[in-house]
Enzyme design. Structure first.
Site, PDB file in Angstrom:
ATOM      1  N   SER A  65       4.640 -32.166  51.844  1.00  0.00           N
ATOM      2  CA  SER A  65       5.810 -33.047  51.850  1.00  0.00           C
ATOM      3  C   SER A  65       5.654 -33.273  50.422  1.00  0.00           C
ATOM      4  O   SER A  65       4.008 -33.615  50.184  1.00  0.00           O
ATOM      5  CB  SER A  65       5.469 -33.906  53.104  1.00  0.00           C
ATOM      6  OG  SER A  65       6.041 -34.979  52.967  1.00  0.00           O
ATOM      7  N   TYR A  90       0.111 -38.449  58.207  1.00  0.00           N
ATOM      8  CA  TYR A  90       0.536 -37.896  58.838  1.00  0.00           C
ATOM      9  C   TYR A  90       0.674 -37.108  56.823  1.00  0.00           C
ATOM     10  O   TYR A  90       0.893 -36.336  56.119  1.00  0.00           O
ATOM     11  CB  TYR A  90       1.995 -38.055  58.709  1.00  0.00           C
ATOM     12  CG  TYR A  90       3.225 -37.491  57.864  1.00  0.00           C
ATOM     13  CD1 TYR A  90       3.963 -35.734  58.820  1.00  0.00           C
ATOM     14  CD2 TYR A  90       4.438 -36.901  57.086  1.00  0.00           C
ATOM     15  CE1 TYR A  90       4.528 -35.649  58.567  1.00  0.00           C
ATOM     16  CE2 TYR A  90       4.982 -36.526  55.995  1.00  0.00           C
ATOM     17  CZ  TYR A  90       5.414 -35.390  57.069  1.00  0.00           C
ATOM     18  OH  TYR A  90       6.372 -34.838  56.924  1.00  0.00           O
ATOM     19  N   ALA A 149      -2.491 -37.946  55.180  1.00  0.00           N
ATOM     20  CA  ALA A 149      -3.350 -36.910  54.779  1.00  0.00           C
ATOM     21  C   ALA A 149      -3.283 -35.271  55.148  1.00  0.00           C
ATOM     22  O   ALA A 149      -3.861 -34.595  54.855  1.00  0.00           O
ATOM     23  CB  ALA A 149      -4.474 -37.686  55.556  1.00  0.00           C
TER      24      ALA A 149
HETATM   25  N1  NAD Z   1      12.511 -34.681  57.670  1.00  0.00           N
HETATM   26  C1  NAD Z   1      11.831 -34.420  56.764  1.00  0.00           C
HETATM   27  O1  NAD Z   1      11.556 -35.850  56.013  1.00  0.00           O
HETATM   28  C2  NAD Z   1      10.375 -33.975  55.484  1.00  0.00           C
HETATM   29  C3  NAD Z   1      10.380 -33.714  55.070  1.00  0.00           C
HETATM   30  C4  NAD Z   1       9.537 -33.373  54.162  1.00  0.00           C
HETATM   31  C5  NAD Z   1       8.375 -32.585  55.054  1.00  0.00           C
HETATM   32  N2  NAD Z   1       8.788 -32.590  55.819  1.00  0.00           N
HETATM   33  C6  NAD Z   1       8.232 -31.295  56.942  1.00  0.00           C
HETATM   34  O2  NAD Z   1       9.119 -30.408  57.429  1.00  0.00           O
HETATM   35  C7  NAD Z   1       8.693 -29.626  58.702  1.00  0.00           C
HETATM   36  C8  NAD Z   1       9.737 -29.253  59.382  1.00  0.00           C
HETATM   37  O3  NAD Z   1      10.306 -31.199  59.931  1.00  0.00           O
HETATM   38  P1  NAD Z   1      11.599 -31.246  60.969  1.00  0.00           P
HETATM   39  O4  NAD Z   1      11.902 -32.729  59.269  1.00  0.00           O
HETATM   40  O5  NAD Z   1      12.067 -30.169  60.503  1.00  0.00           O
HETATM   41  O6  NAD Z   1      10.887 -31.120  61.858  1.00  0.00           O
HETATM   42  P2  NAD Z   1      11.758 -31.224  63.395  1.00  0.00           P
HETATM   43  O7  NAD Z   1      11.346 -31.792  64.307  1.00  0.00           O
HETATM   44  O8  NAD Z   1      13.450 -31.383  63.148  1.00  0.00           O
HETATM   45  O9  NAD Z   1      11.075 -29.368  63.624  1.00  0.00           O
HETATM   46  C9  NAD Z   1       9.648 -29.452  64.319  1.00  0.00           C
HETATM   47  C10 NAD Z   1       9.865 -28.384  65.244  1.00  0.00           C
HETATM   48  O10 NAD Z   1       8.525 -27.889  65.108  1.00  0.00           O
HETATM   49  C11 NAD Z   1       8.355 -27.613  66.095  1.00  0.00           C
HETATM   50  N3  NAD Z   1       7.090 -27.877  66.421  1.00  0.00           N
HETATM   51  C12 NAD Z   1       6.428 -29.439  66.805  1.00  0.00           C
HETATM   52  N4  NAD Z   1       4.734 -28.879  67.040  1.00  0.00           N
HETATM   53  C13 NAD Z   1       4.732 -27.461  66.765  1.00  0.00           C
HETATM   54  C14 NAD Z   1       3.257 -27.117  67.360  1.00  0.00           C
HETATM   55  N5  NAD Z   1       2.226 -27.610  67.714  1.00  0.00           N
HETATM   56  N6  NAD Z   1       3.428 -25.888  67.462  1.00  0.00           N
HETATM   57  C15 NAD Z   1       4.690 -24.607  67.372  1.00  0.00           C
HETATM   58  N7  NAD Z   1       5.696 -25.728  66.858  1.00  0.00           N
HETATM   59  C16 NAD Z   1       5.556 -26.712  66.352  1.00  0.00           C
HETATM   60  C17 NAD Z   1       9.111 -28.865  67.275  1.00  0.00           C
HETATM   61  O11 NAD Z   1       9.508 -28.130  68.139  1.00  0.00           O
HETATM   62  C18 NAD Z   1      10.454 -28.363  65.796  1.00  0.00           C
HETATM   63  O12 NAD Z   1      11.007 -27.029  66.353  1.00  0.00           O
HETATM   64  C19 NAD Z   1       7.093 -30.504  58.767  1.00  0.00           C
HETATM   65  O13 NAD Z   1       6.086 -29.782  58.634  1.00  0.00           O
HETATM   66  C20 NAD Z   1       7.185 -31.774  58.299  1.00  0.00           C
HETATM   67  O14 NAD Z   1       6.445 -32.483  57.888  1.00  0.00           O
HETATM   68  C21 NAD Z   1      10.007 -32.612  57.245  1.00  0.00           C
END
Ligand code: NAD
Length: 265
Positions: free
Chosen positions: A142, A155, A157
């Site tokens: 991220s 987060y 970290a």
């Molecule tokens: N949304 C943002 O702004 C953003 C920005 C940068 C990075 N990210 C990263 O992108 C990734 C996806 O984020 P998102 O925004 O799509 O989130 P989201 O919550 O929409 O999707 C995350 C998915 O991961 C699954 N999940 C959660 N814990 C889990 C576990 N212990 N084992 C298996 N699956 C698990 C959830 O059920 C969900 O389907 C994450 O790593 C997040 O940190 C998101």
């Protein structure tokens, strides 16, 4: 275009948000997909939609990435069905909490899912890839792994840890033919961010910080995953790719400065 026909791609957290978008993008390119997630209902819906994308096959497994034994068993099952070519290590969680209020429990939970879970899946997959001397790992970092943001000490970290995990894996695994890179998106509108932030916060955040003038979408980032997983990125490893509408480029100019020095349109 079927650029990934015959390739097996594993996406963790593939049931919604960015993970689902990435799975659909690989599916449209003809890949065989395995999706891991903890949310059964969303996983079933994701399987149905990815199946209509053009994917060769879609298999889902209810896997919590923090459960090392289950991760190893399900990665083994996936690799036995068809050798894994690409791992998209995407599963992650976020919570907004002031630093002074972060409990030990929530600190451990976020580090456990976002960093240790990623380590489990990466190690399990790479143990299968290394003897074949080929493979690609894409870790979801991220912008917050490179730059601080108030309210996200745990987060941030965890994502900083993902950056260093990525670099170290790349150094150790290059001789085994495995490329390892990280993608570091800025603010994206996904179910995760929409659960945390209200529309007013989003407007203010964009005004203050995002030069491109809008939050990112899932579609803004999927193309980078396809590129990094492809042979076009054959000599690319150990890097972190920021994709953030210009946020990390520097200080966003205010309206006064833009009026004085910006393009006349
Ligand atoms: N949304 C943002 O702004 C953003 C920005 C940068 C990075 N990210 C990263 O992108 C990734 C996806 O984020 P998102 O925004 O799509 O989130 P989201 O919550 O929409 O999707 C995350 C998915 O991961 C699954 N999940 C959660 N814990 C889990 C576990 N212990 N084992 C298996 N699956 C698990 C959830 O059920 C969900 O389907 C994450 O790593 C997040 O940190 C998101």
């Amino acid at each position: 275009m079927n650029r990934f026909a015959g390739k097996h791609v594993l996406v963790t957290g593939g049931a919604r948000g960015v993970g689902l978008g990435i799975a659909l993008a690989f599916g449209r390119e003809g890949a065989r997909l395995t999706l891991f997630d903890v949310h059964e209902e969303n996983l079933d819906a994701a399987r149905a939609s990815v199946a209509t994308s053009g994917a060769e096959e879609v298999v889902t497994a209810l896997v919590d990435v923090t459960d090392r034994a289950r991760v190893f068993a399900e990665v083994e099952a996936a690799d036995t069905r068809a050798p894994l070519d690409v791992l998209v290590n995407n599963a992650g969680i976020a919570e907004e909490e002031g630093f002074l209020d972060v409990s030990e429990e929530s600190w451990k939970h976020i580090l456990d899912v976002n960093l240790t879970g990623m380590f489990h899946v990466a190690q399990a997959a790479c143990r299968h890839m290394a003897p074949r001397r080929r493979g690609v790992v894409l870790n979801m970092a991220s912008k917050n792994g490179l730059d601080g943001e108030v309210g996200y000490a745990h987060y941030n970290a965890s994502k900083g840890g993902v950056v260093m995990l990525t670099k170290t894996m790349a150094l150790e695994l290059a001789h085994a033919g495995i490329r390892v890179n990280a993608v570091a998106p800025g603010y994206l509108q996904t179910p995760m961010s929409m659960e945390i932030d209200n529309p007013e916060f989003v407007r203010d955040f964009v005004d203050r910080y995002i030069p491109a003038g809008r939050p990112g979408t899932v579609e803004d980032v999927t193309g980078l995953f396809l590129f990094l997983a492809s042979d076009e990125a054959m000599w690319t490893t150990g890097q972190v790719f920021v994709i953030d509408g210009g946020q990390l480029a520097g200080q966003k100019p205010g309206k006064d400065l833009l009026d004085r020095l910006g393009p006349r349109t």
